[in-house]
Motif scaffolding. Structure first.
Motif, PDB file in Angstrom:
ATOM      1  N   ASP A 261       0.859  -1.181   0.000  1.00  0.00           N
ATOM      2  CA  ASP A 261       0.000   0.000   0.000  1.00  0.00           C
ATOM      3  C   ASP A 261       0.895   1.230   0.000  1.00  0.00           C
ATOM      4  OD1 ASP A 261      -1.751   2.091   0.602  1.00  0.00           O
ATOM      5  OD2 ASP A 261      -3.038   0.814   1.827  1.00  0.00           O
ATOM      6  N   LEU A 262       0.800   2.031  -1.065  1.00  0.00           N
ATOM      7  CA  LEU A 262       1.709   3.172  -1.220  1.00  0.00           C
ATOM      8  C   LEU A 262       1.191   4.461  -0.585  1.00  0.00           C
ATOM      9  CD1 LEU A 262       2.940   2.763  -4.922  1.00  0.00           C
ATOM     10  CD2 LEU A 262       3.956   1.851  -2.826  1.00  0.00           C
ATOM     11  N   LYS A 263       0.024   4.426   0.045  1.00  0.00           N
ATOM     12  CA  LYS A 263      -0.551   5.682   0.536  1.00  0.00           C
ATOM     13  C   LYS A 263       0.334   6.353   1.585  1.00  0.00           C
ATOM     14  CE  LYS A 263      -3.530   3.540   4.065  1.00  0.00           C
ATOM     15  NZ  LYS A 263      -4.928   3.292   4.469  1.00  0.00           N
ATOM     16  N   ASN A 264       1.150   5.561   2.299  1.00  0.00           N
ATOM     17  CA  ASN A 264       2.012   6.138   3.329  1.00  0.00           C
ATOM     18  C   ASN A 264       3.456   6.347   2.865  1.00  0.00           C
ATOM     19  OD1 ASN A 264      -0.011   6.189   5.353  1.00  0.00           O
ATOM     20  ND2 ASN A 264       0.260   3.985   5.655  1.00  0.00           N
ATOM     21  N   LEU A 265       3.682   6.166   1.542  1.00  0.00           N
ATOM     22  CA  LEU A 265       5.057   6.222   1.055  1.00  0.00           C
ATOM     23  C   LEU A 265       5.715   7.568   1.355  1.00  0.00           C
ATOM     24  CD1 LEU A 265       7.319   4.774  -0.393  1.00  0.00           C
ATOM     25  CD2 LEU A 265       6.353   5.503  -2.579  1.00  0.00           C
ATOM     26  N   PHE A 266       4.956   8.643   1.175  1.00  0.00           N
ATOM     27  CA  PHE A 266       5.511   9.960   1.462  1.00  0.00           C
ATOM     28  C   PHE A 266       4.677  10.670   2.525  1.00  0.00           C
ATOM     29  CE2 PHE A 266       7.080   8.876  -2.753  1.00  0.00           C
ATOM     30  CZ  PHE A 266       8.446   8.992  -2.527  1.00  0.00           C
ATOM     31  N   SER A 267       4.243   9.855   3.474  1.00  0.00           N
ATOM     32  CA  SER A 267       3.484  10.380   4.608  1.00  0.00           C
ATOM     33  C   SER A 267       4.392  11.205   5.514  1.00  0.00           C
ATOM     34  CB  SER A 267       2.882   9.207   5.399  1.00  0.00           C
ATOM     35  OG  SER A 267       2.366   9.654   6.627  1.00  0.00           O
TER      36      SER A 267
ATOM     37  N   THR B  71       6.545   1.430   5.023  1.00  0.00           N
ATOM     38  CA  THR B  71       6.310   1.220   3.583  1.00  0.00           C
ATOM     39  C   THR B  71       7.625   0.961   2.861  1.00  0.00           C
ATOM     40  OG1 THR B  71       4.399   2.716   3.700  1.00  0.00           O
ATOM     41  CG2 THR B  71       5.237   2.171   1.506  1.00  0.00           C
ATOM     42  N   LEU B  72       8.676   1.710   3.205  1.00  0.00           N
ATOM     43  CA  LEU B  72       9.984   1.479   2.596  1.00  0.00           C
ATOM     44  C   LEU B  72      10.484   0.072   2.878  1.00  0.00           C
ATOM     45  CD1 LEU B  72      11.897   4.824   3.306  1.00  0.00           C
ATOM     46  CD2 LEU B  72      10.948   4.044   1.131  1.00  0.00           C
ATOM     47  N   LYS B  73      10.262  -0.409   4.092  1.00  0.00           N
ATOM     48  CA  LYS B  73      10.700  -1.758   4.442  1.00  0.00           C
ATOM     49  C   LYS B  73       9.951  -2.812   3.623  1.00  0.00           C
ATOM     50  CE  LYS B  73      12.150  -0.773   9.209  1.00  0.00           C
ATOM     51  NZ  LYS B  73      11.825  -0.974  10.651  1.00  0.00           N
ATOM     52  N   LEU B  74       8.662  -2.582   3.397  1.00  0.00           N
ATOM     53  CA  LEU B  74       7.875  -3.522   2.601  1.00  0.00           C
ATOM     54  C   LEU B  74       8.382  -3.558   1.158  1.00  0.00           C
ATOM     55  CD1 LEU B  74       4.262  -2.738   3.893  1.00  0.00           C
ATOM     56  CD2 LEU B  74       5.582  -4.834   4.305  1.00  0.00           C
ATOM     57  N   ILE B  75       8.686  -2.392   0.604  1.00  0.00           N
ATOM     58  CA  ILE B  75       9.217  -2.320  -0.760  1.00  0.00           C
ATOM     59  C   ILE B  75      10.568  -3.028  -0.832  1.00  0.00           C
ATOM     60  CG2 ILE B  75      10.147  -0.756  -2.516  1.00  0.00           C
ATOM     61  CD1 ILE B  75       7.952   1.236  -1.708  1.00  0.00           C
ATOM     62  N   SER B  76      11.437  -2.748   0.148  1.00  0.00           N
ATOM     63  CA  SER B  76      12.758  -3.357   0.171  1.00  0.00           C
ATOM     64  C   SER B  76      12.675  -4.873   0.251  1.00  0.00           C
ATOM     65  CB  SER B  76      13.563  -2.808   1.354  1.00  0.00           C
ATOM     66  OG  SER B  76      14.836  -3.415   1.413  1.00  0.00           O
ATOM     67  N   SER B  77      11.827  -5.367   1.137  1.00  0.00           N
ATOM     68  CA  SER B  77      11.677  -6.814   1.300  1.00  0.00           C
ATOM     69  C   SER B  77      11.177  -7.468   0.022  1.00  0.00           C
ATOM     70  CB  SER B  77      10.713  -7.102   2.455  1.00  0.00           C
ATOM     71  OG  SER B  77      10.471  -8.491   2.580  1.00  0.00           O
ATOM     72  N   ALA B  78      10.181  -6.840  -0.621  1.00  0.00           N
ATOM     73  CA  ALA B  78       9.635  -7.402  -1.861  1.00  0.00           C
ATOM     74  C   ALA B  78      10.687  -7.419  -2.968  1.00  0.00           C
ATOM     75  CB  ALA B  78       8.411  -6.601  -2.305  1.00  0.00           C
ATOM     76  N   CYS B  79      11.497  -6.348  -3.072  1.00  0.00           N
ATOM     77  CA  CYS B  79      12.510  -6.274  -4.126  1.00  0.00           C
ATOM     78  C   CYS B  79      13.641  -7.271  -3.898  1.00  0.00           C
ATOM     79  CB  CYS B  79      13.077  -4.858  -4.209  1.00  0.00           C
ATOM     80  SG  CYS B  79      11.899  -3.625  -4.813  1.00  0.00           S
ATOM     81  N   LYS B  80      13.964  -7.546  -2.628  1.00  0.00           N
ATOM     82  CA  LYS B  80      15.020  -8.507  -2.317  1.00  0.00           C
ATOM     83  C   LYS B  80      14.546  -9.942  -2.503  1.00  0.00           C
ATOM     84  CE  LYS B  80      17.492  -5.741   1.156  1.00  0.00           C
ATOM     85  NZ  LYS B  80      17.757  -5.576   2.613  1.00  0.00           N
ATOM     86  N   GLU B  81      13.343 -10.237  -2.009  1.00  0.00           N
ATOM     87  CA  GLU B  81      12.880 -11.620  -1.951  1.00  0.00           C
ATOM     88  C   GLU B  81      12.138 -12.067  -3.206  1.00  0.00           C
ATOM     89  OE1 GLU B  81      13.769 -13.595   0.466  1.00  0.00           O
ATOM     90  OE2 GLU B  81      14.866 -11.925   1.385  1.00  0.00           O
ATOM     91  N   TRP B  82      11.478 -11.131  -3.889  1.00  0.00           N
ATOM     92  CA  TRP B  82      10.641 -11.493  -5.030  1.00  0.00           C
ATOM     93  C   TRP B  82      11.062 -10.819  -6.333  1.00  0.00           C
ATOM     94  CZ3 TRP B  82       6.436 -14.867  -5.160  1.00  0.00           C
ATOM     95  CH2 TRP B  82       6.025 -15.386  -3.920  1.00  0.00           C
ATOM     96  N   GLY B  83      11.517  -9.588  -6.231  1.00  0.00           N
ATOM     97  CA  GLY B  83      11.799  -8.816  -7.444  1.00  0.00           C
ATOM     98  C   GLY B  83      10.568  -8.160  -8.020  1.00  0.00           C
TER      99      GLY B  83
END
Length: 357
Positions: A52-58, A67-79
């Motif tokens: 959910d990107l609504k809090n990306l620049f909260s 939100t940054l951690k969720l993006i980082s985890s997805a990019c590392k583990e899934w791409g």
């Protein structure tokens, strides 16, 4: 090698025309080797990352960092991940997808006016790669340049339906903004300055292009693919899928997982160039597309890429004695020539470049 990119090696056959002809068996040139054919067996449930990107620049620092951690985890583990609350109008997404469906349902002679060549790939096409005798994918597409502006040529964009060109322009502008937000988020999550990836892509003059994929109904979907296994050669892809029926599969731990699209979400794919810049901290995702015998599908892949003549290499901040640079500098133009020559082939292009860049 460039000489082989001047024209297609064989007469181009439109897959949609094959599908609509009523054939019951697909031609041999679309039949994949048994090891590459899709399996339709039941798969165990796998939680695909949804961010959910609504809090990306909260202004709330805690929500922003989560939100940054969720993006980082997805990019590392899934791409890749599915992005919701991304700020782009759902109505604009729907209208843009539907206007392209109208284009592909236009008479063949209308579409043929935009027939492409492998010199730029821009226009109406039906194959990727120029190898003679290659096994082809069960799909047609329309490819166009959006950025940098000097490469944009709206006269090559479909004039019918009449709203198509305006929608391409509006949709492209909104997706470019979203790409900028995501590049900033990925930069920060890698421990880099927030504008690192944007600047490495060319600053305000990044590359951007759109490929609209049309996957016709197929009488033997177990023998072929709509798009063969590959990772995206560019920087990042925002895919607007057809939500009526799933088609995208991603490779995870040696297994193919069918992605069920979340309504009104974009599927965000890490491309090979971000894998290179992150020194393989973030991995590009190997993916493919299956087809079906029931329904045509349309998807829009918007590619956010480095400028073609910029050297791409691992960020110096991500290189150390313990983690040396895995890739040597190479321009995006040099890199994408591989897939334009050979077509999609798993992740061989990034593996090849790692040992030869």
């Amino acid at each position: 090698m460039m000489n082989c990119l001047q024209s297609w090696p064989e007469p181009v056959v439109r897959v949609q025309s094959l599908s609509e002809s009523g054939i019951r068996a697909i031609p041999d040139r679309y039949i994949k080797p048994p090891s590459d054919r899709p399996g339709f067996e039941n798969q165990e449930h796998v939680d695909i990352p949804v961010v959910d990107l609504k809090n990306l620049f909260s202004h709330d620092r805690t929500l922003h960092e989560e939100t940054l951690k969720l993006i980082s985890s997805a990019c590392k583990e899934w791409g890749f991940f599915q992005a919701v609350n991304h700020g782009i109008s759902h109505e604009l997404m729907k209208r843009t997808r539907e206007v392209w469906r109208e284009f592909f349902n236009s008479p063949l002679e209308v579409k043929q006016e935009y027939a492409n060549a492998p010199t730029t790939y821009e226009g109406y096409g039906s194959r990727l790669g120029v190898q003679k005798g290659a096994i082809l994918d069960w799909s047609d597409y329309f490819f166009l340049h959006y950025l940098p502006v000097h490469l944009r040529n709206p006269s090559k964009w479909p004039s019918l339906p009449s709203s198509c060109r305006d929608l391409i322009s509006e949709y492209g502008a909104e997706v470019v903004k979203l790409c900028g937000r995501l590049l900033k988020a990925m930069s920060i999550s890698l421990g880099l300055k927030e504008d690192y990836l944007q600047n490495a892509f060319g600053g305000e003059d990044i590359g951007a292009c759109l490929r609209v994929n049309f996957y016709p109904k197929c009488p033997q979907p177990d023998l072929t693919l709509g798009l063969s296994s590959h990772s995206d050669p560019g920087g990042m892809t925002l895919l607007l899928p057809d939500h009526d029926i799933a088609g995208l599969q991603v490779r995870k731990n040696g297994k193919w997982i069918t992605v069920k699209p979340v309504p009104n979400a974009f599927i965000v794919n890490v491309g090979d160039q971000i894998q290179v810049m992150s020194n393989a901290i973030y991995k590009s995702v190997e993916h493919r597309v299956i087809v079906n015998s029931v329904k045509d599908r349309v998807s829009l892949a918007f590619f956010c890429n480095p400028q073609s003549d910029l050297l791409i290499e691992p960020a110096k901040e991500l290189v150390s004695e313990d983690r040396p640079a895995l890739y040597s500098p190479m321009t995006f133009d040099e890199y994408r020539l591989y897939i334009r020559t050979y077509g999609p082939r798993g992740k061989t292009q990034v593996e090849f470049s790692g040992s030869n860049r």
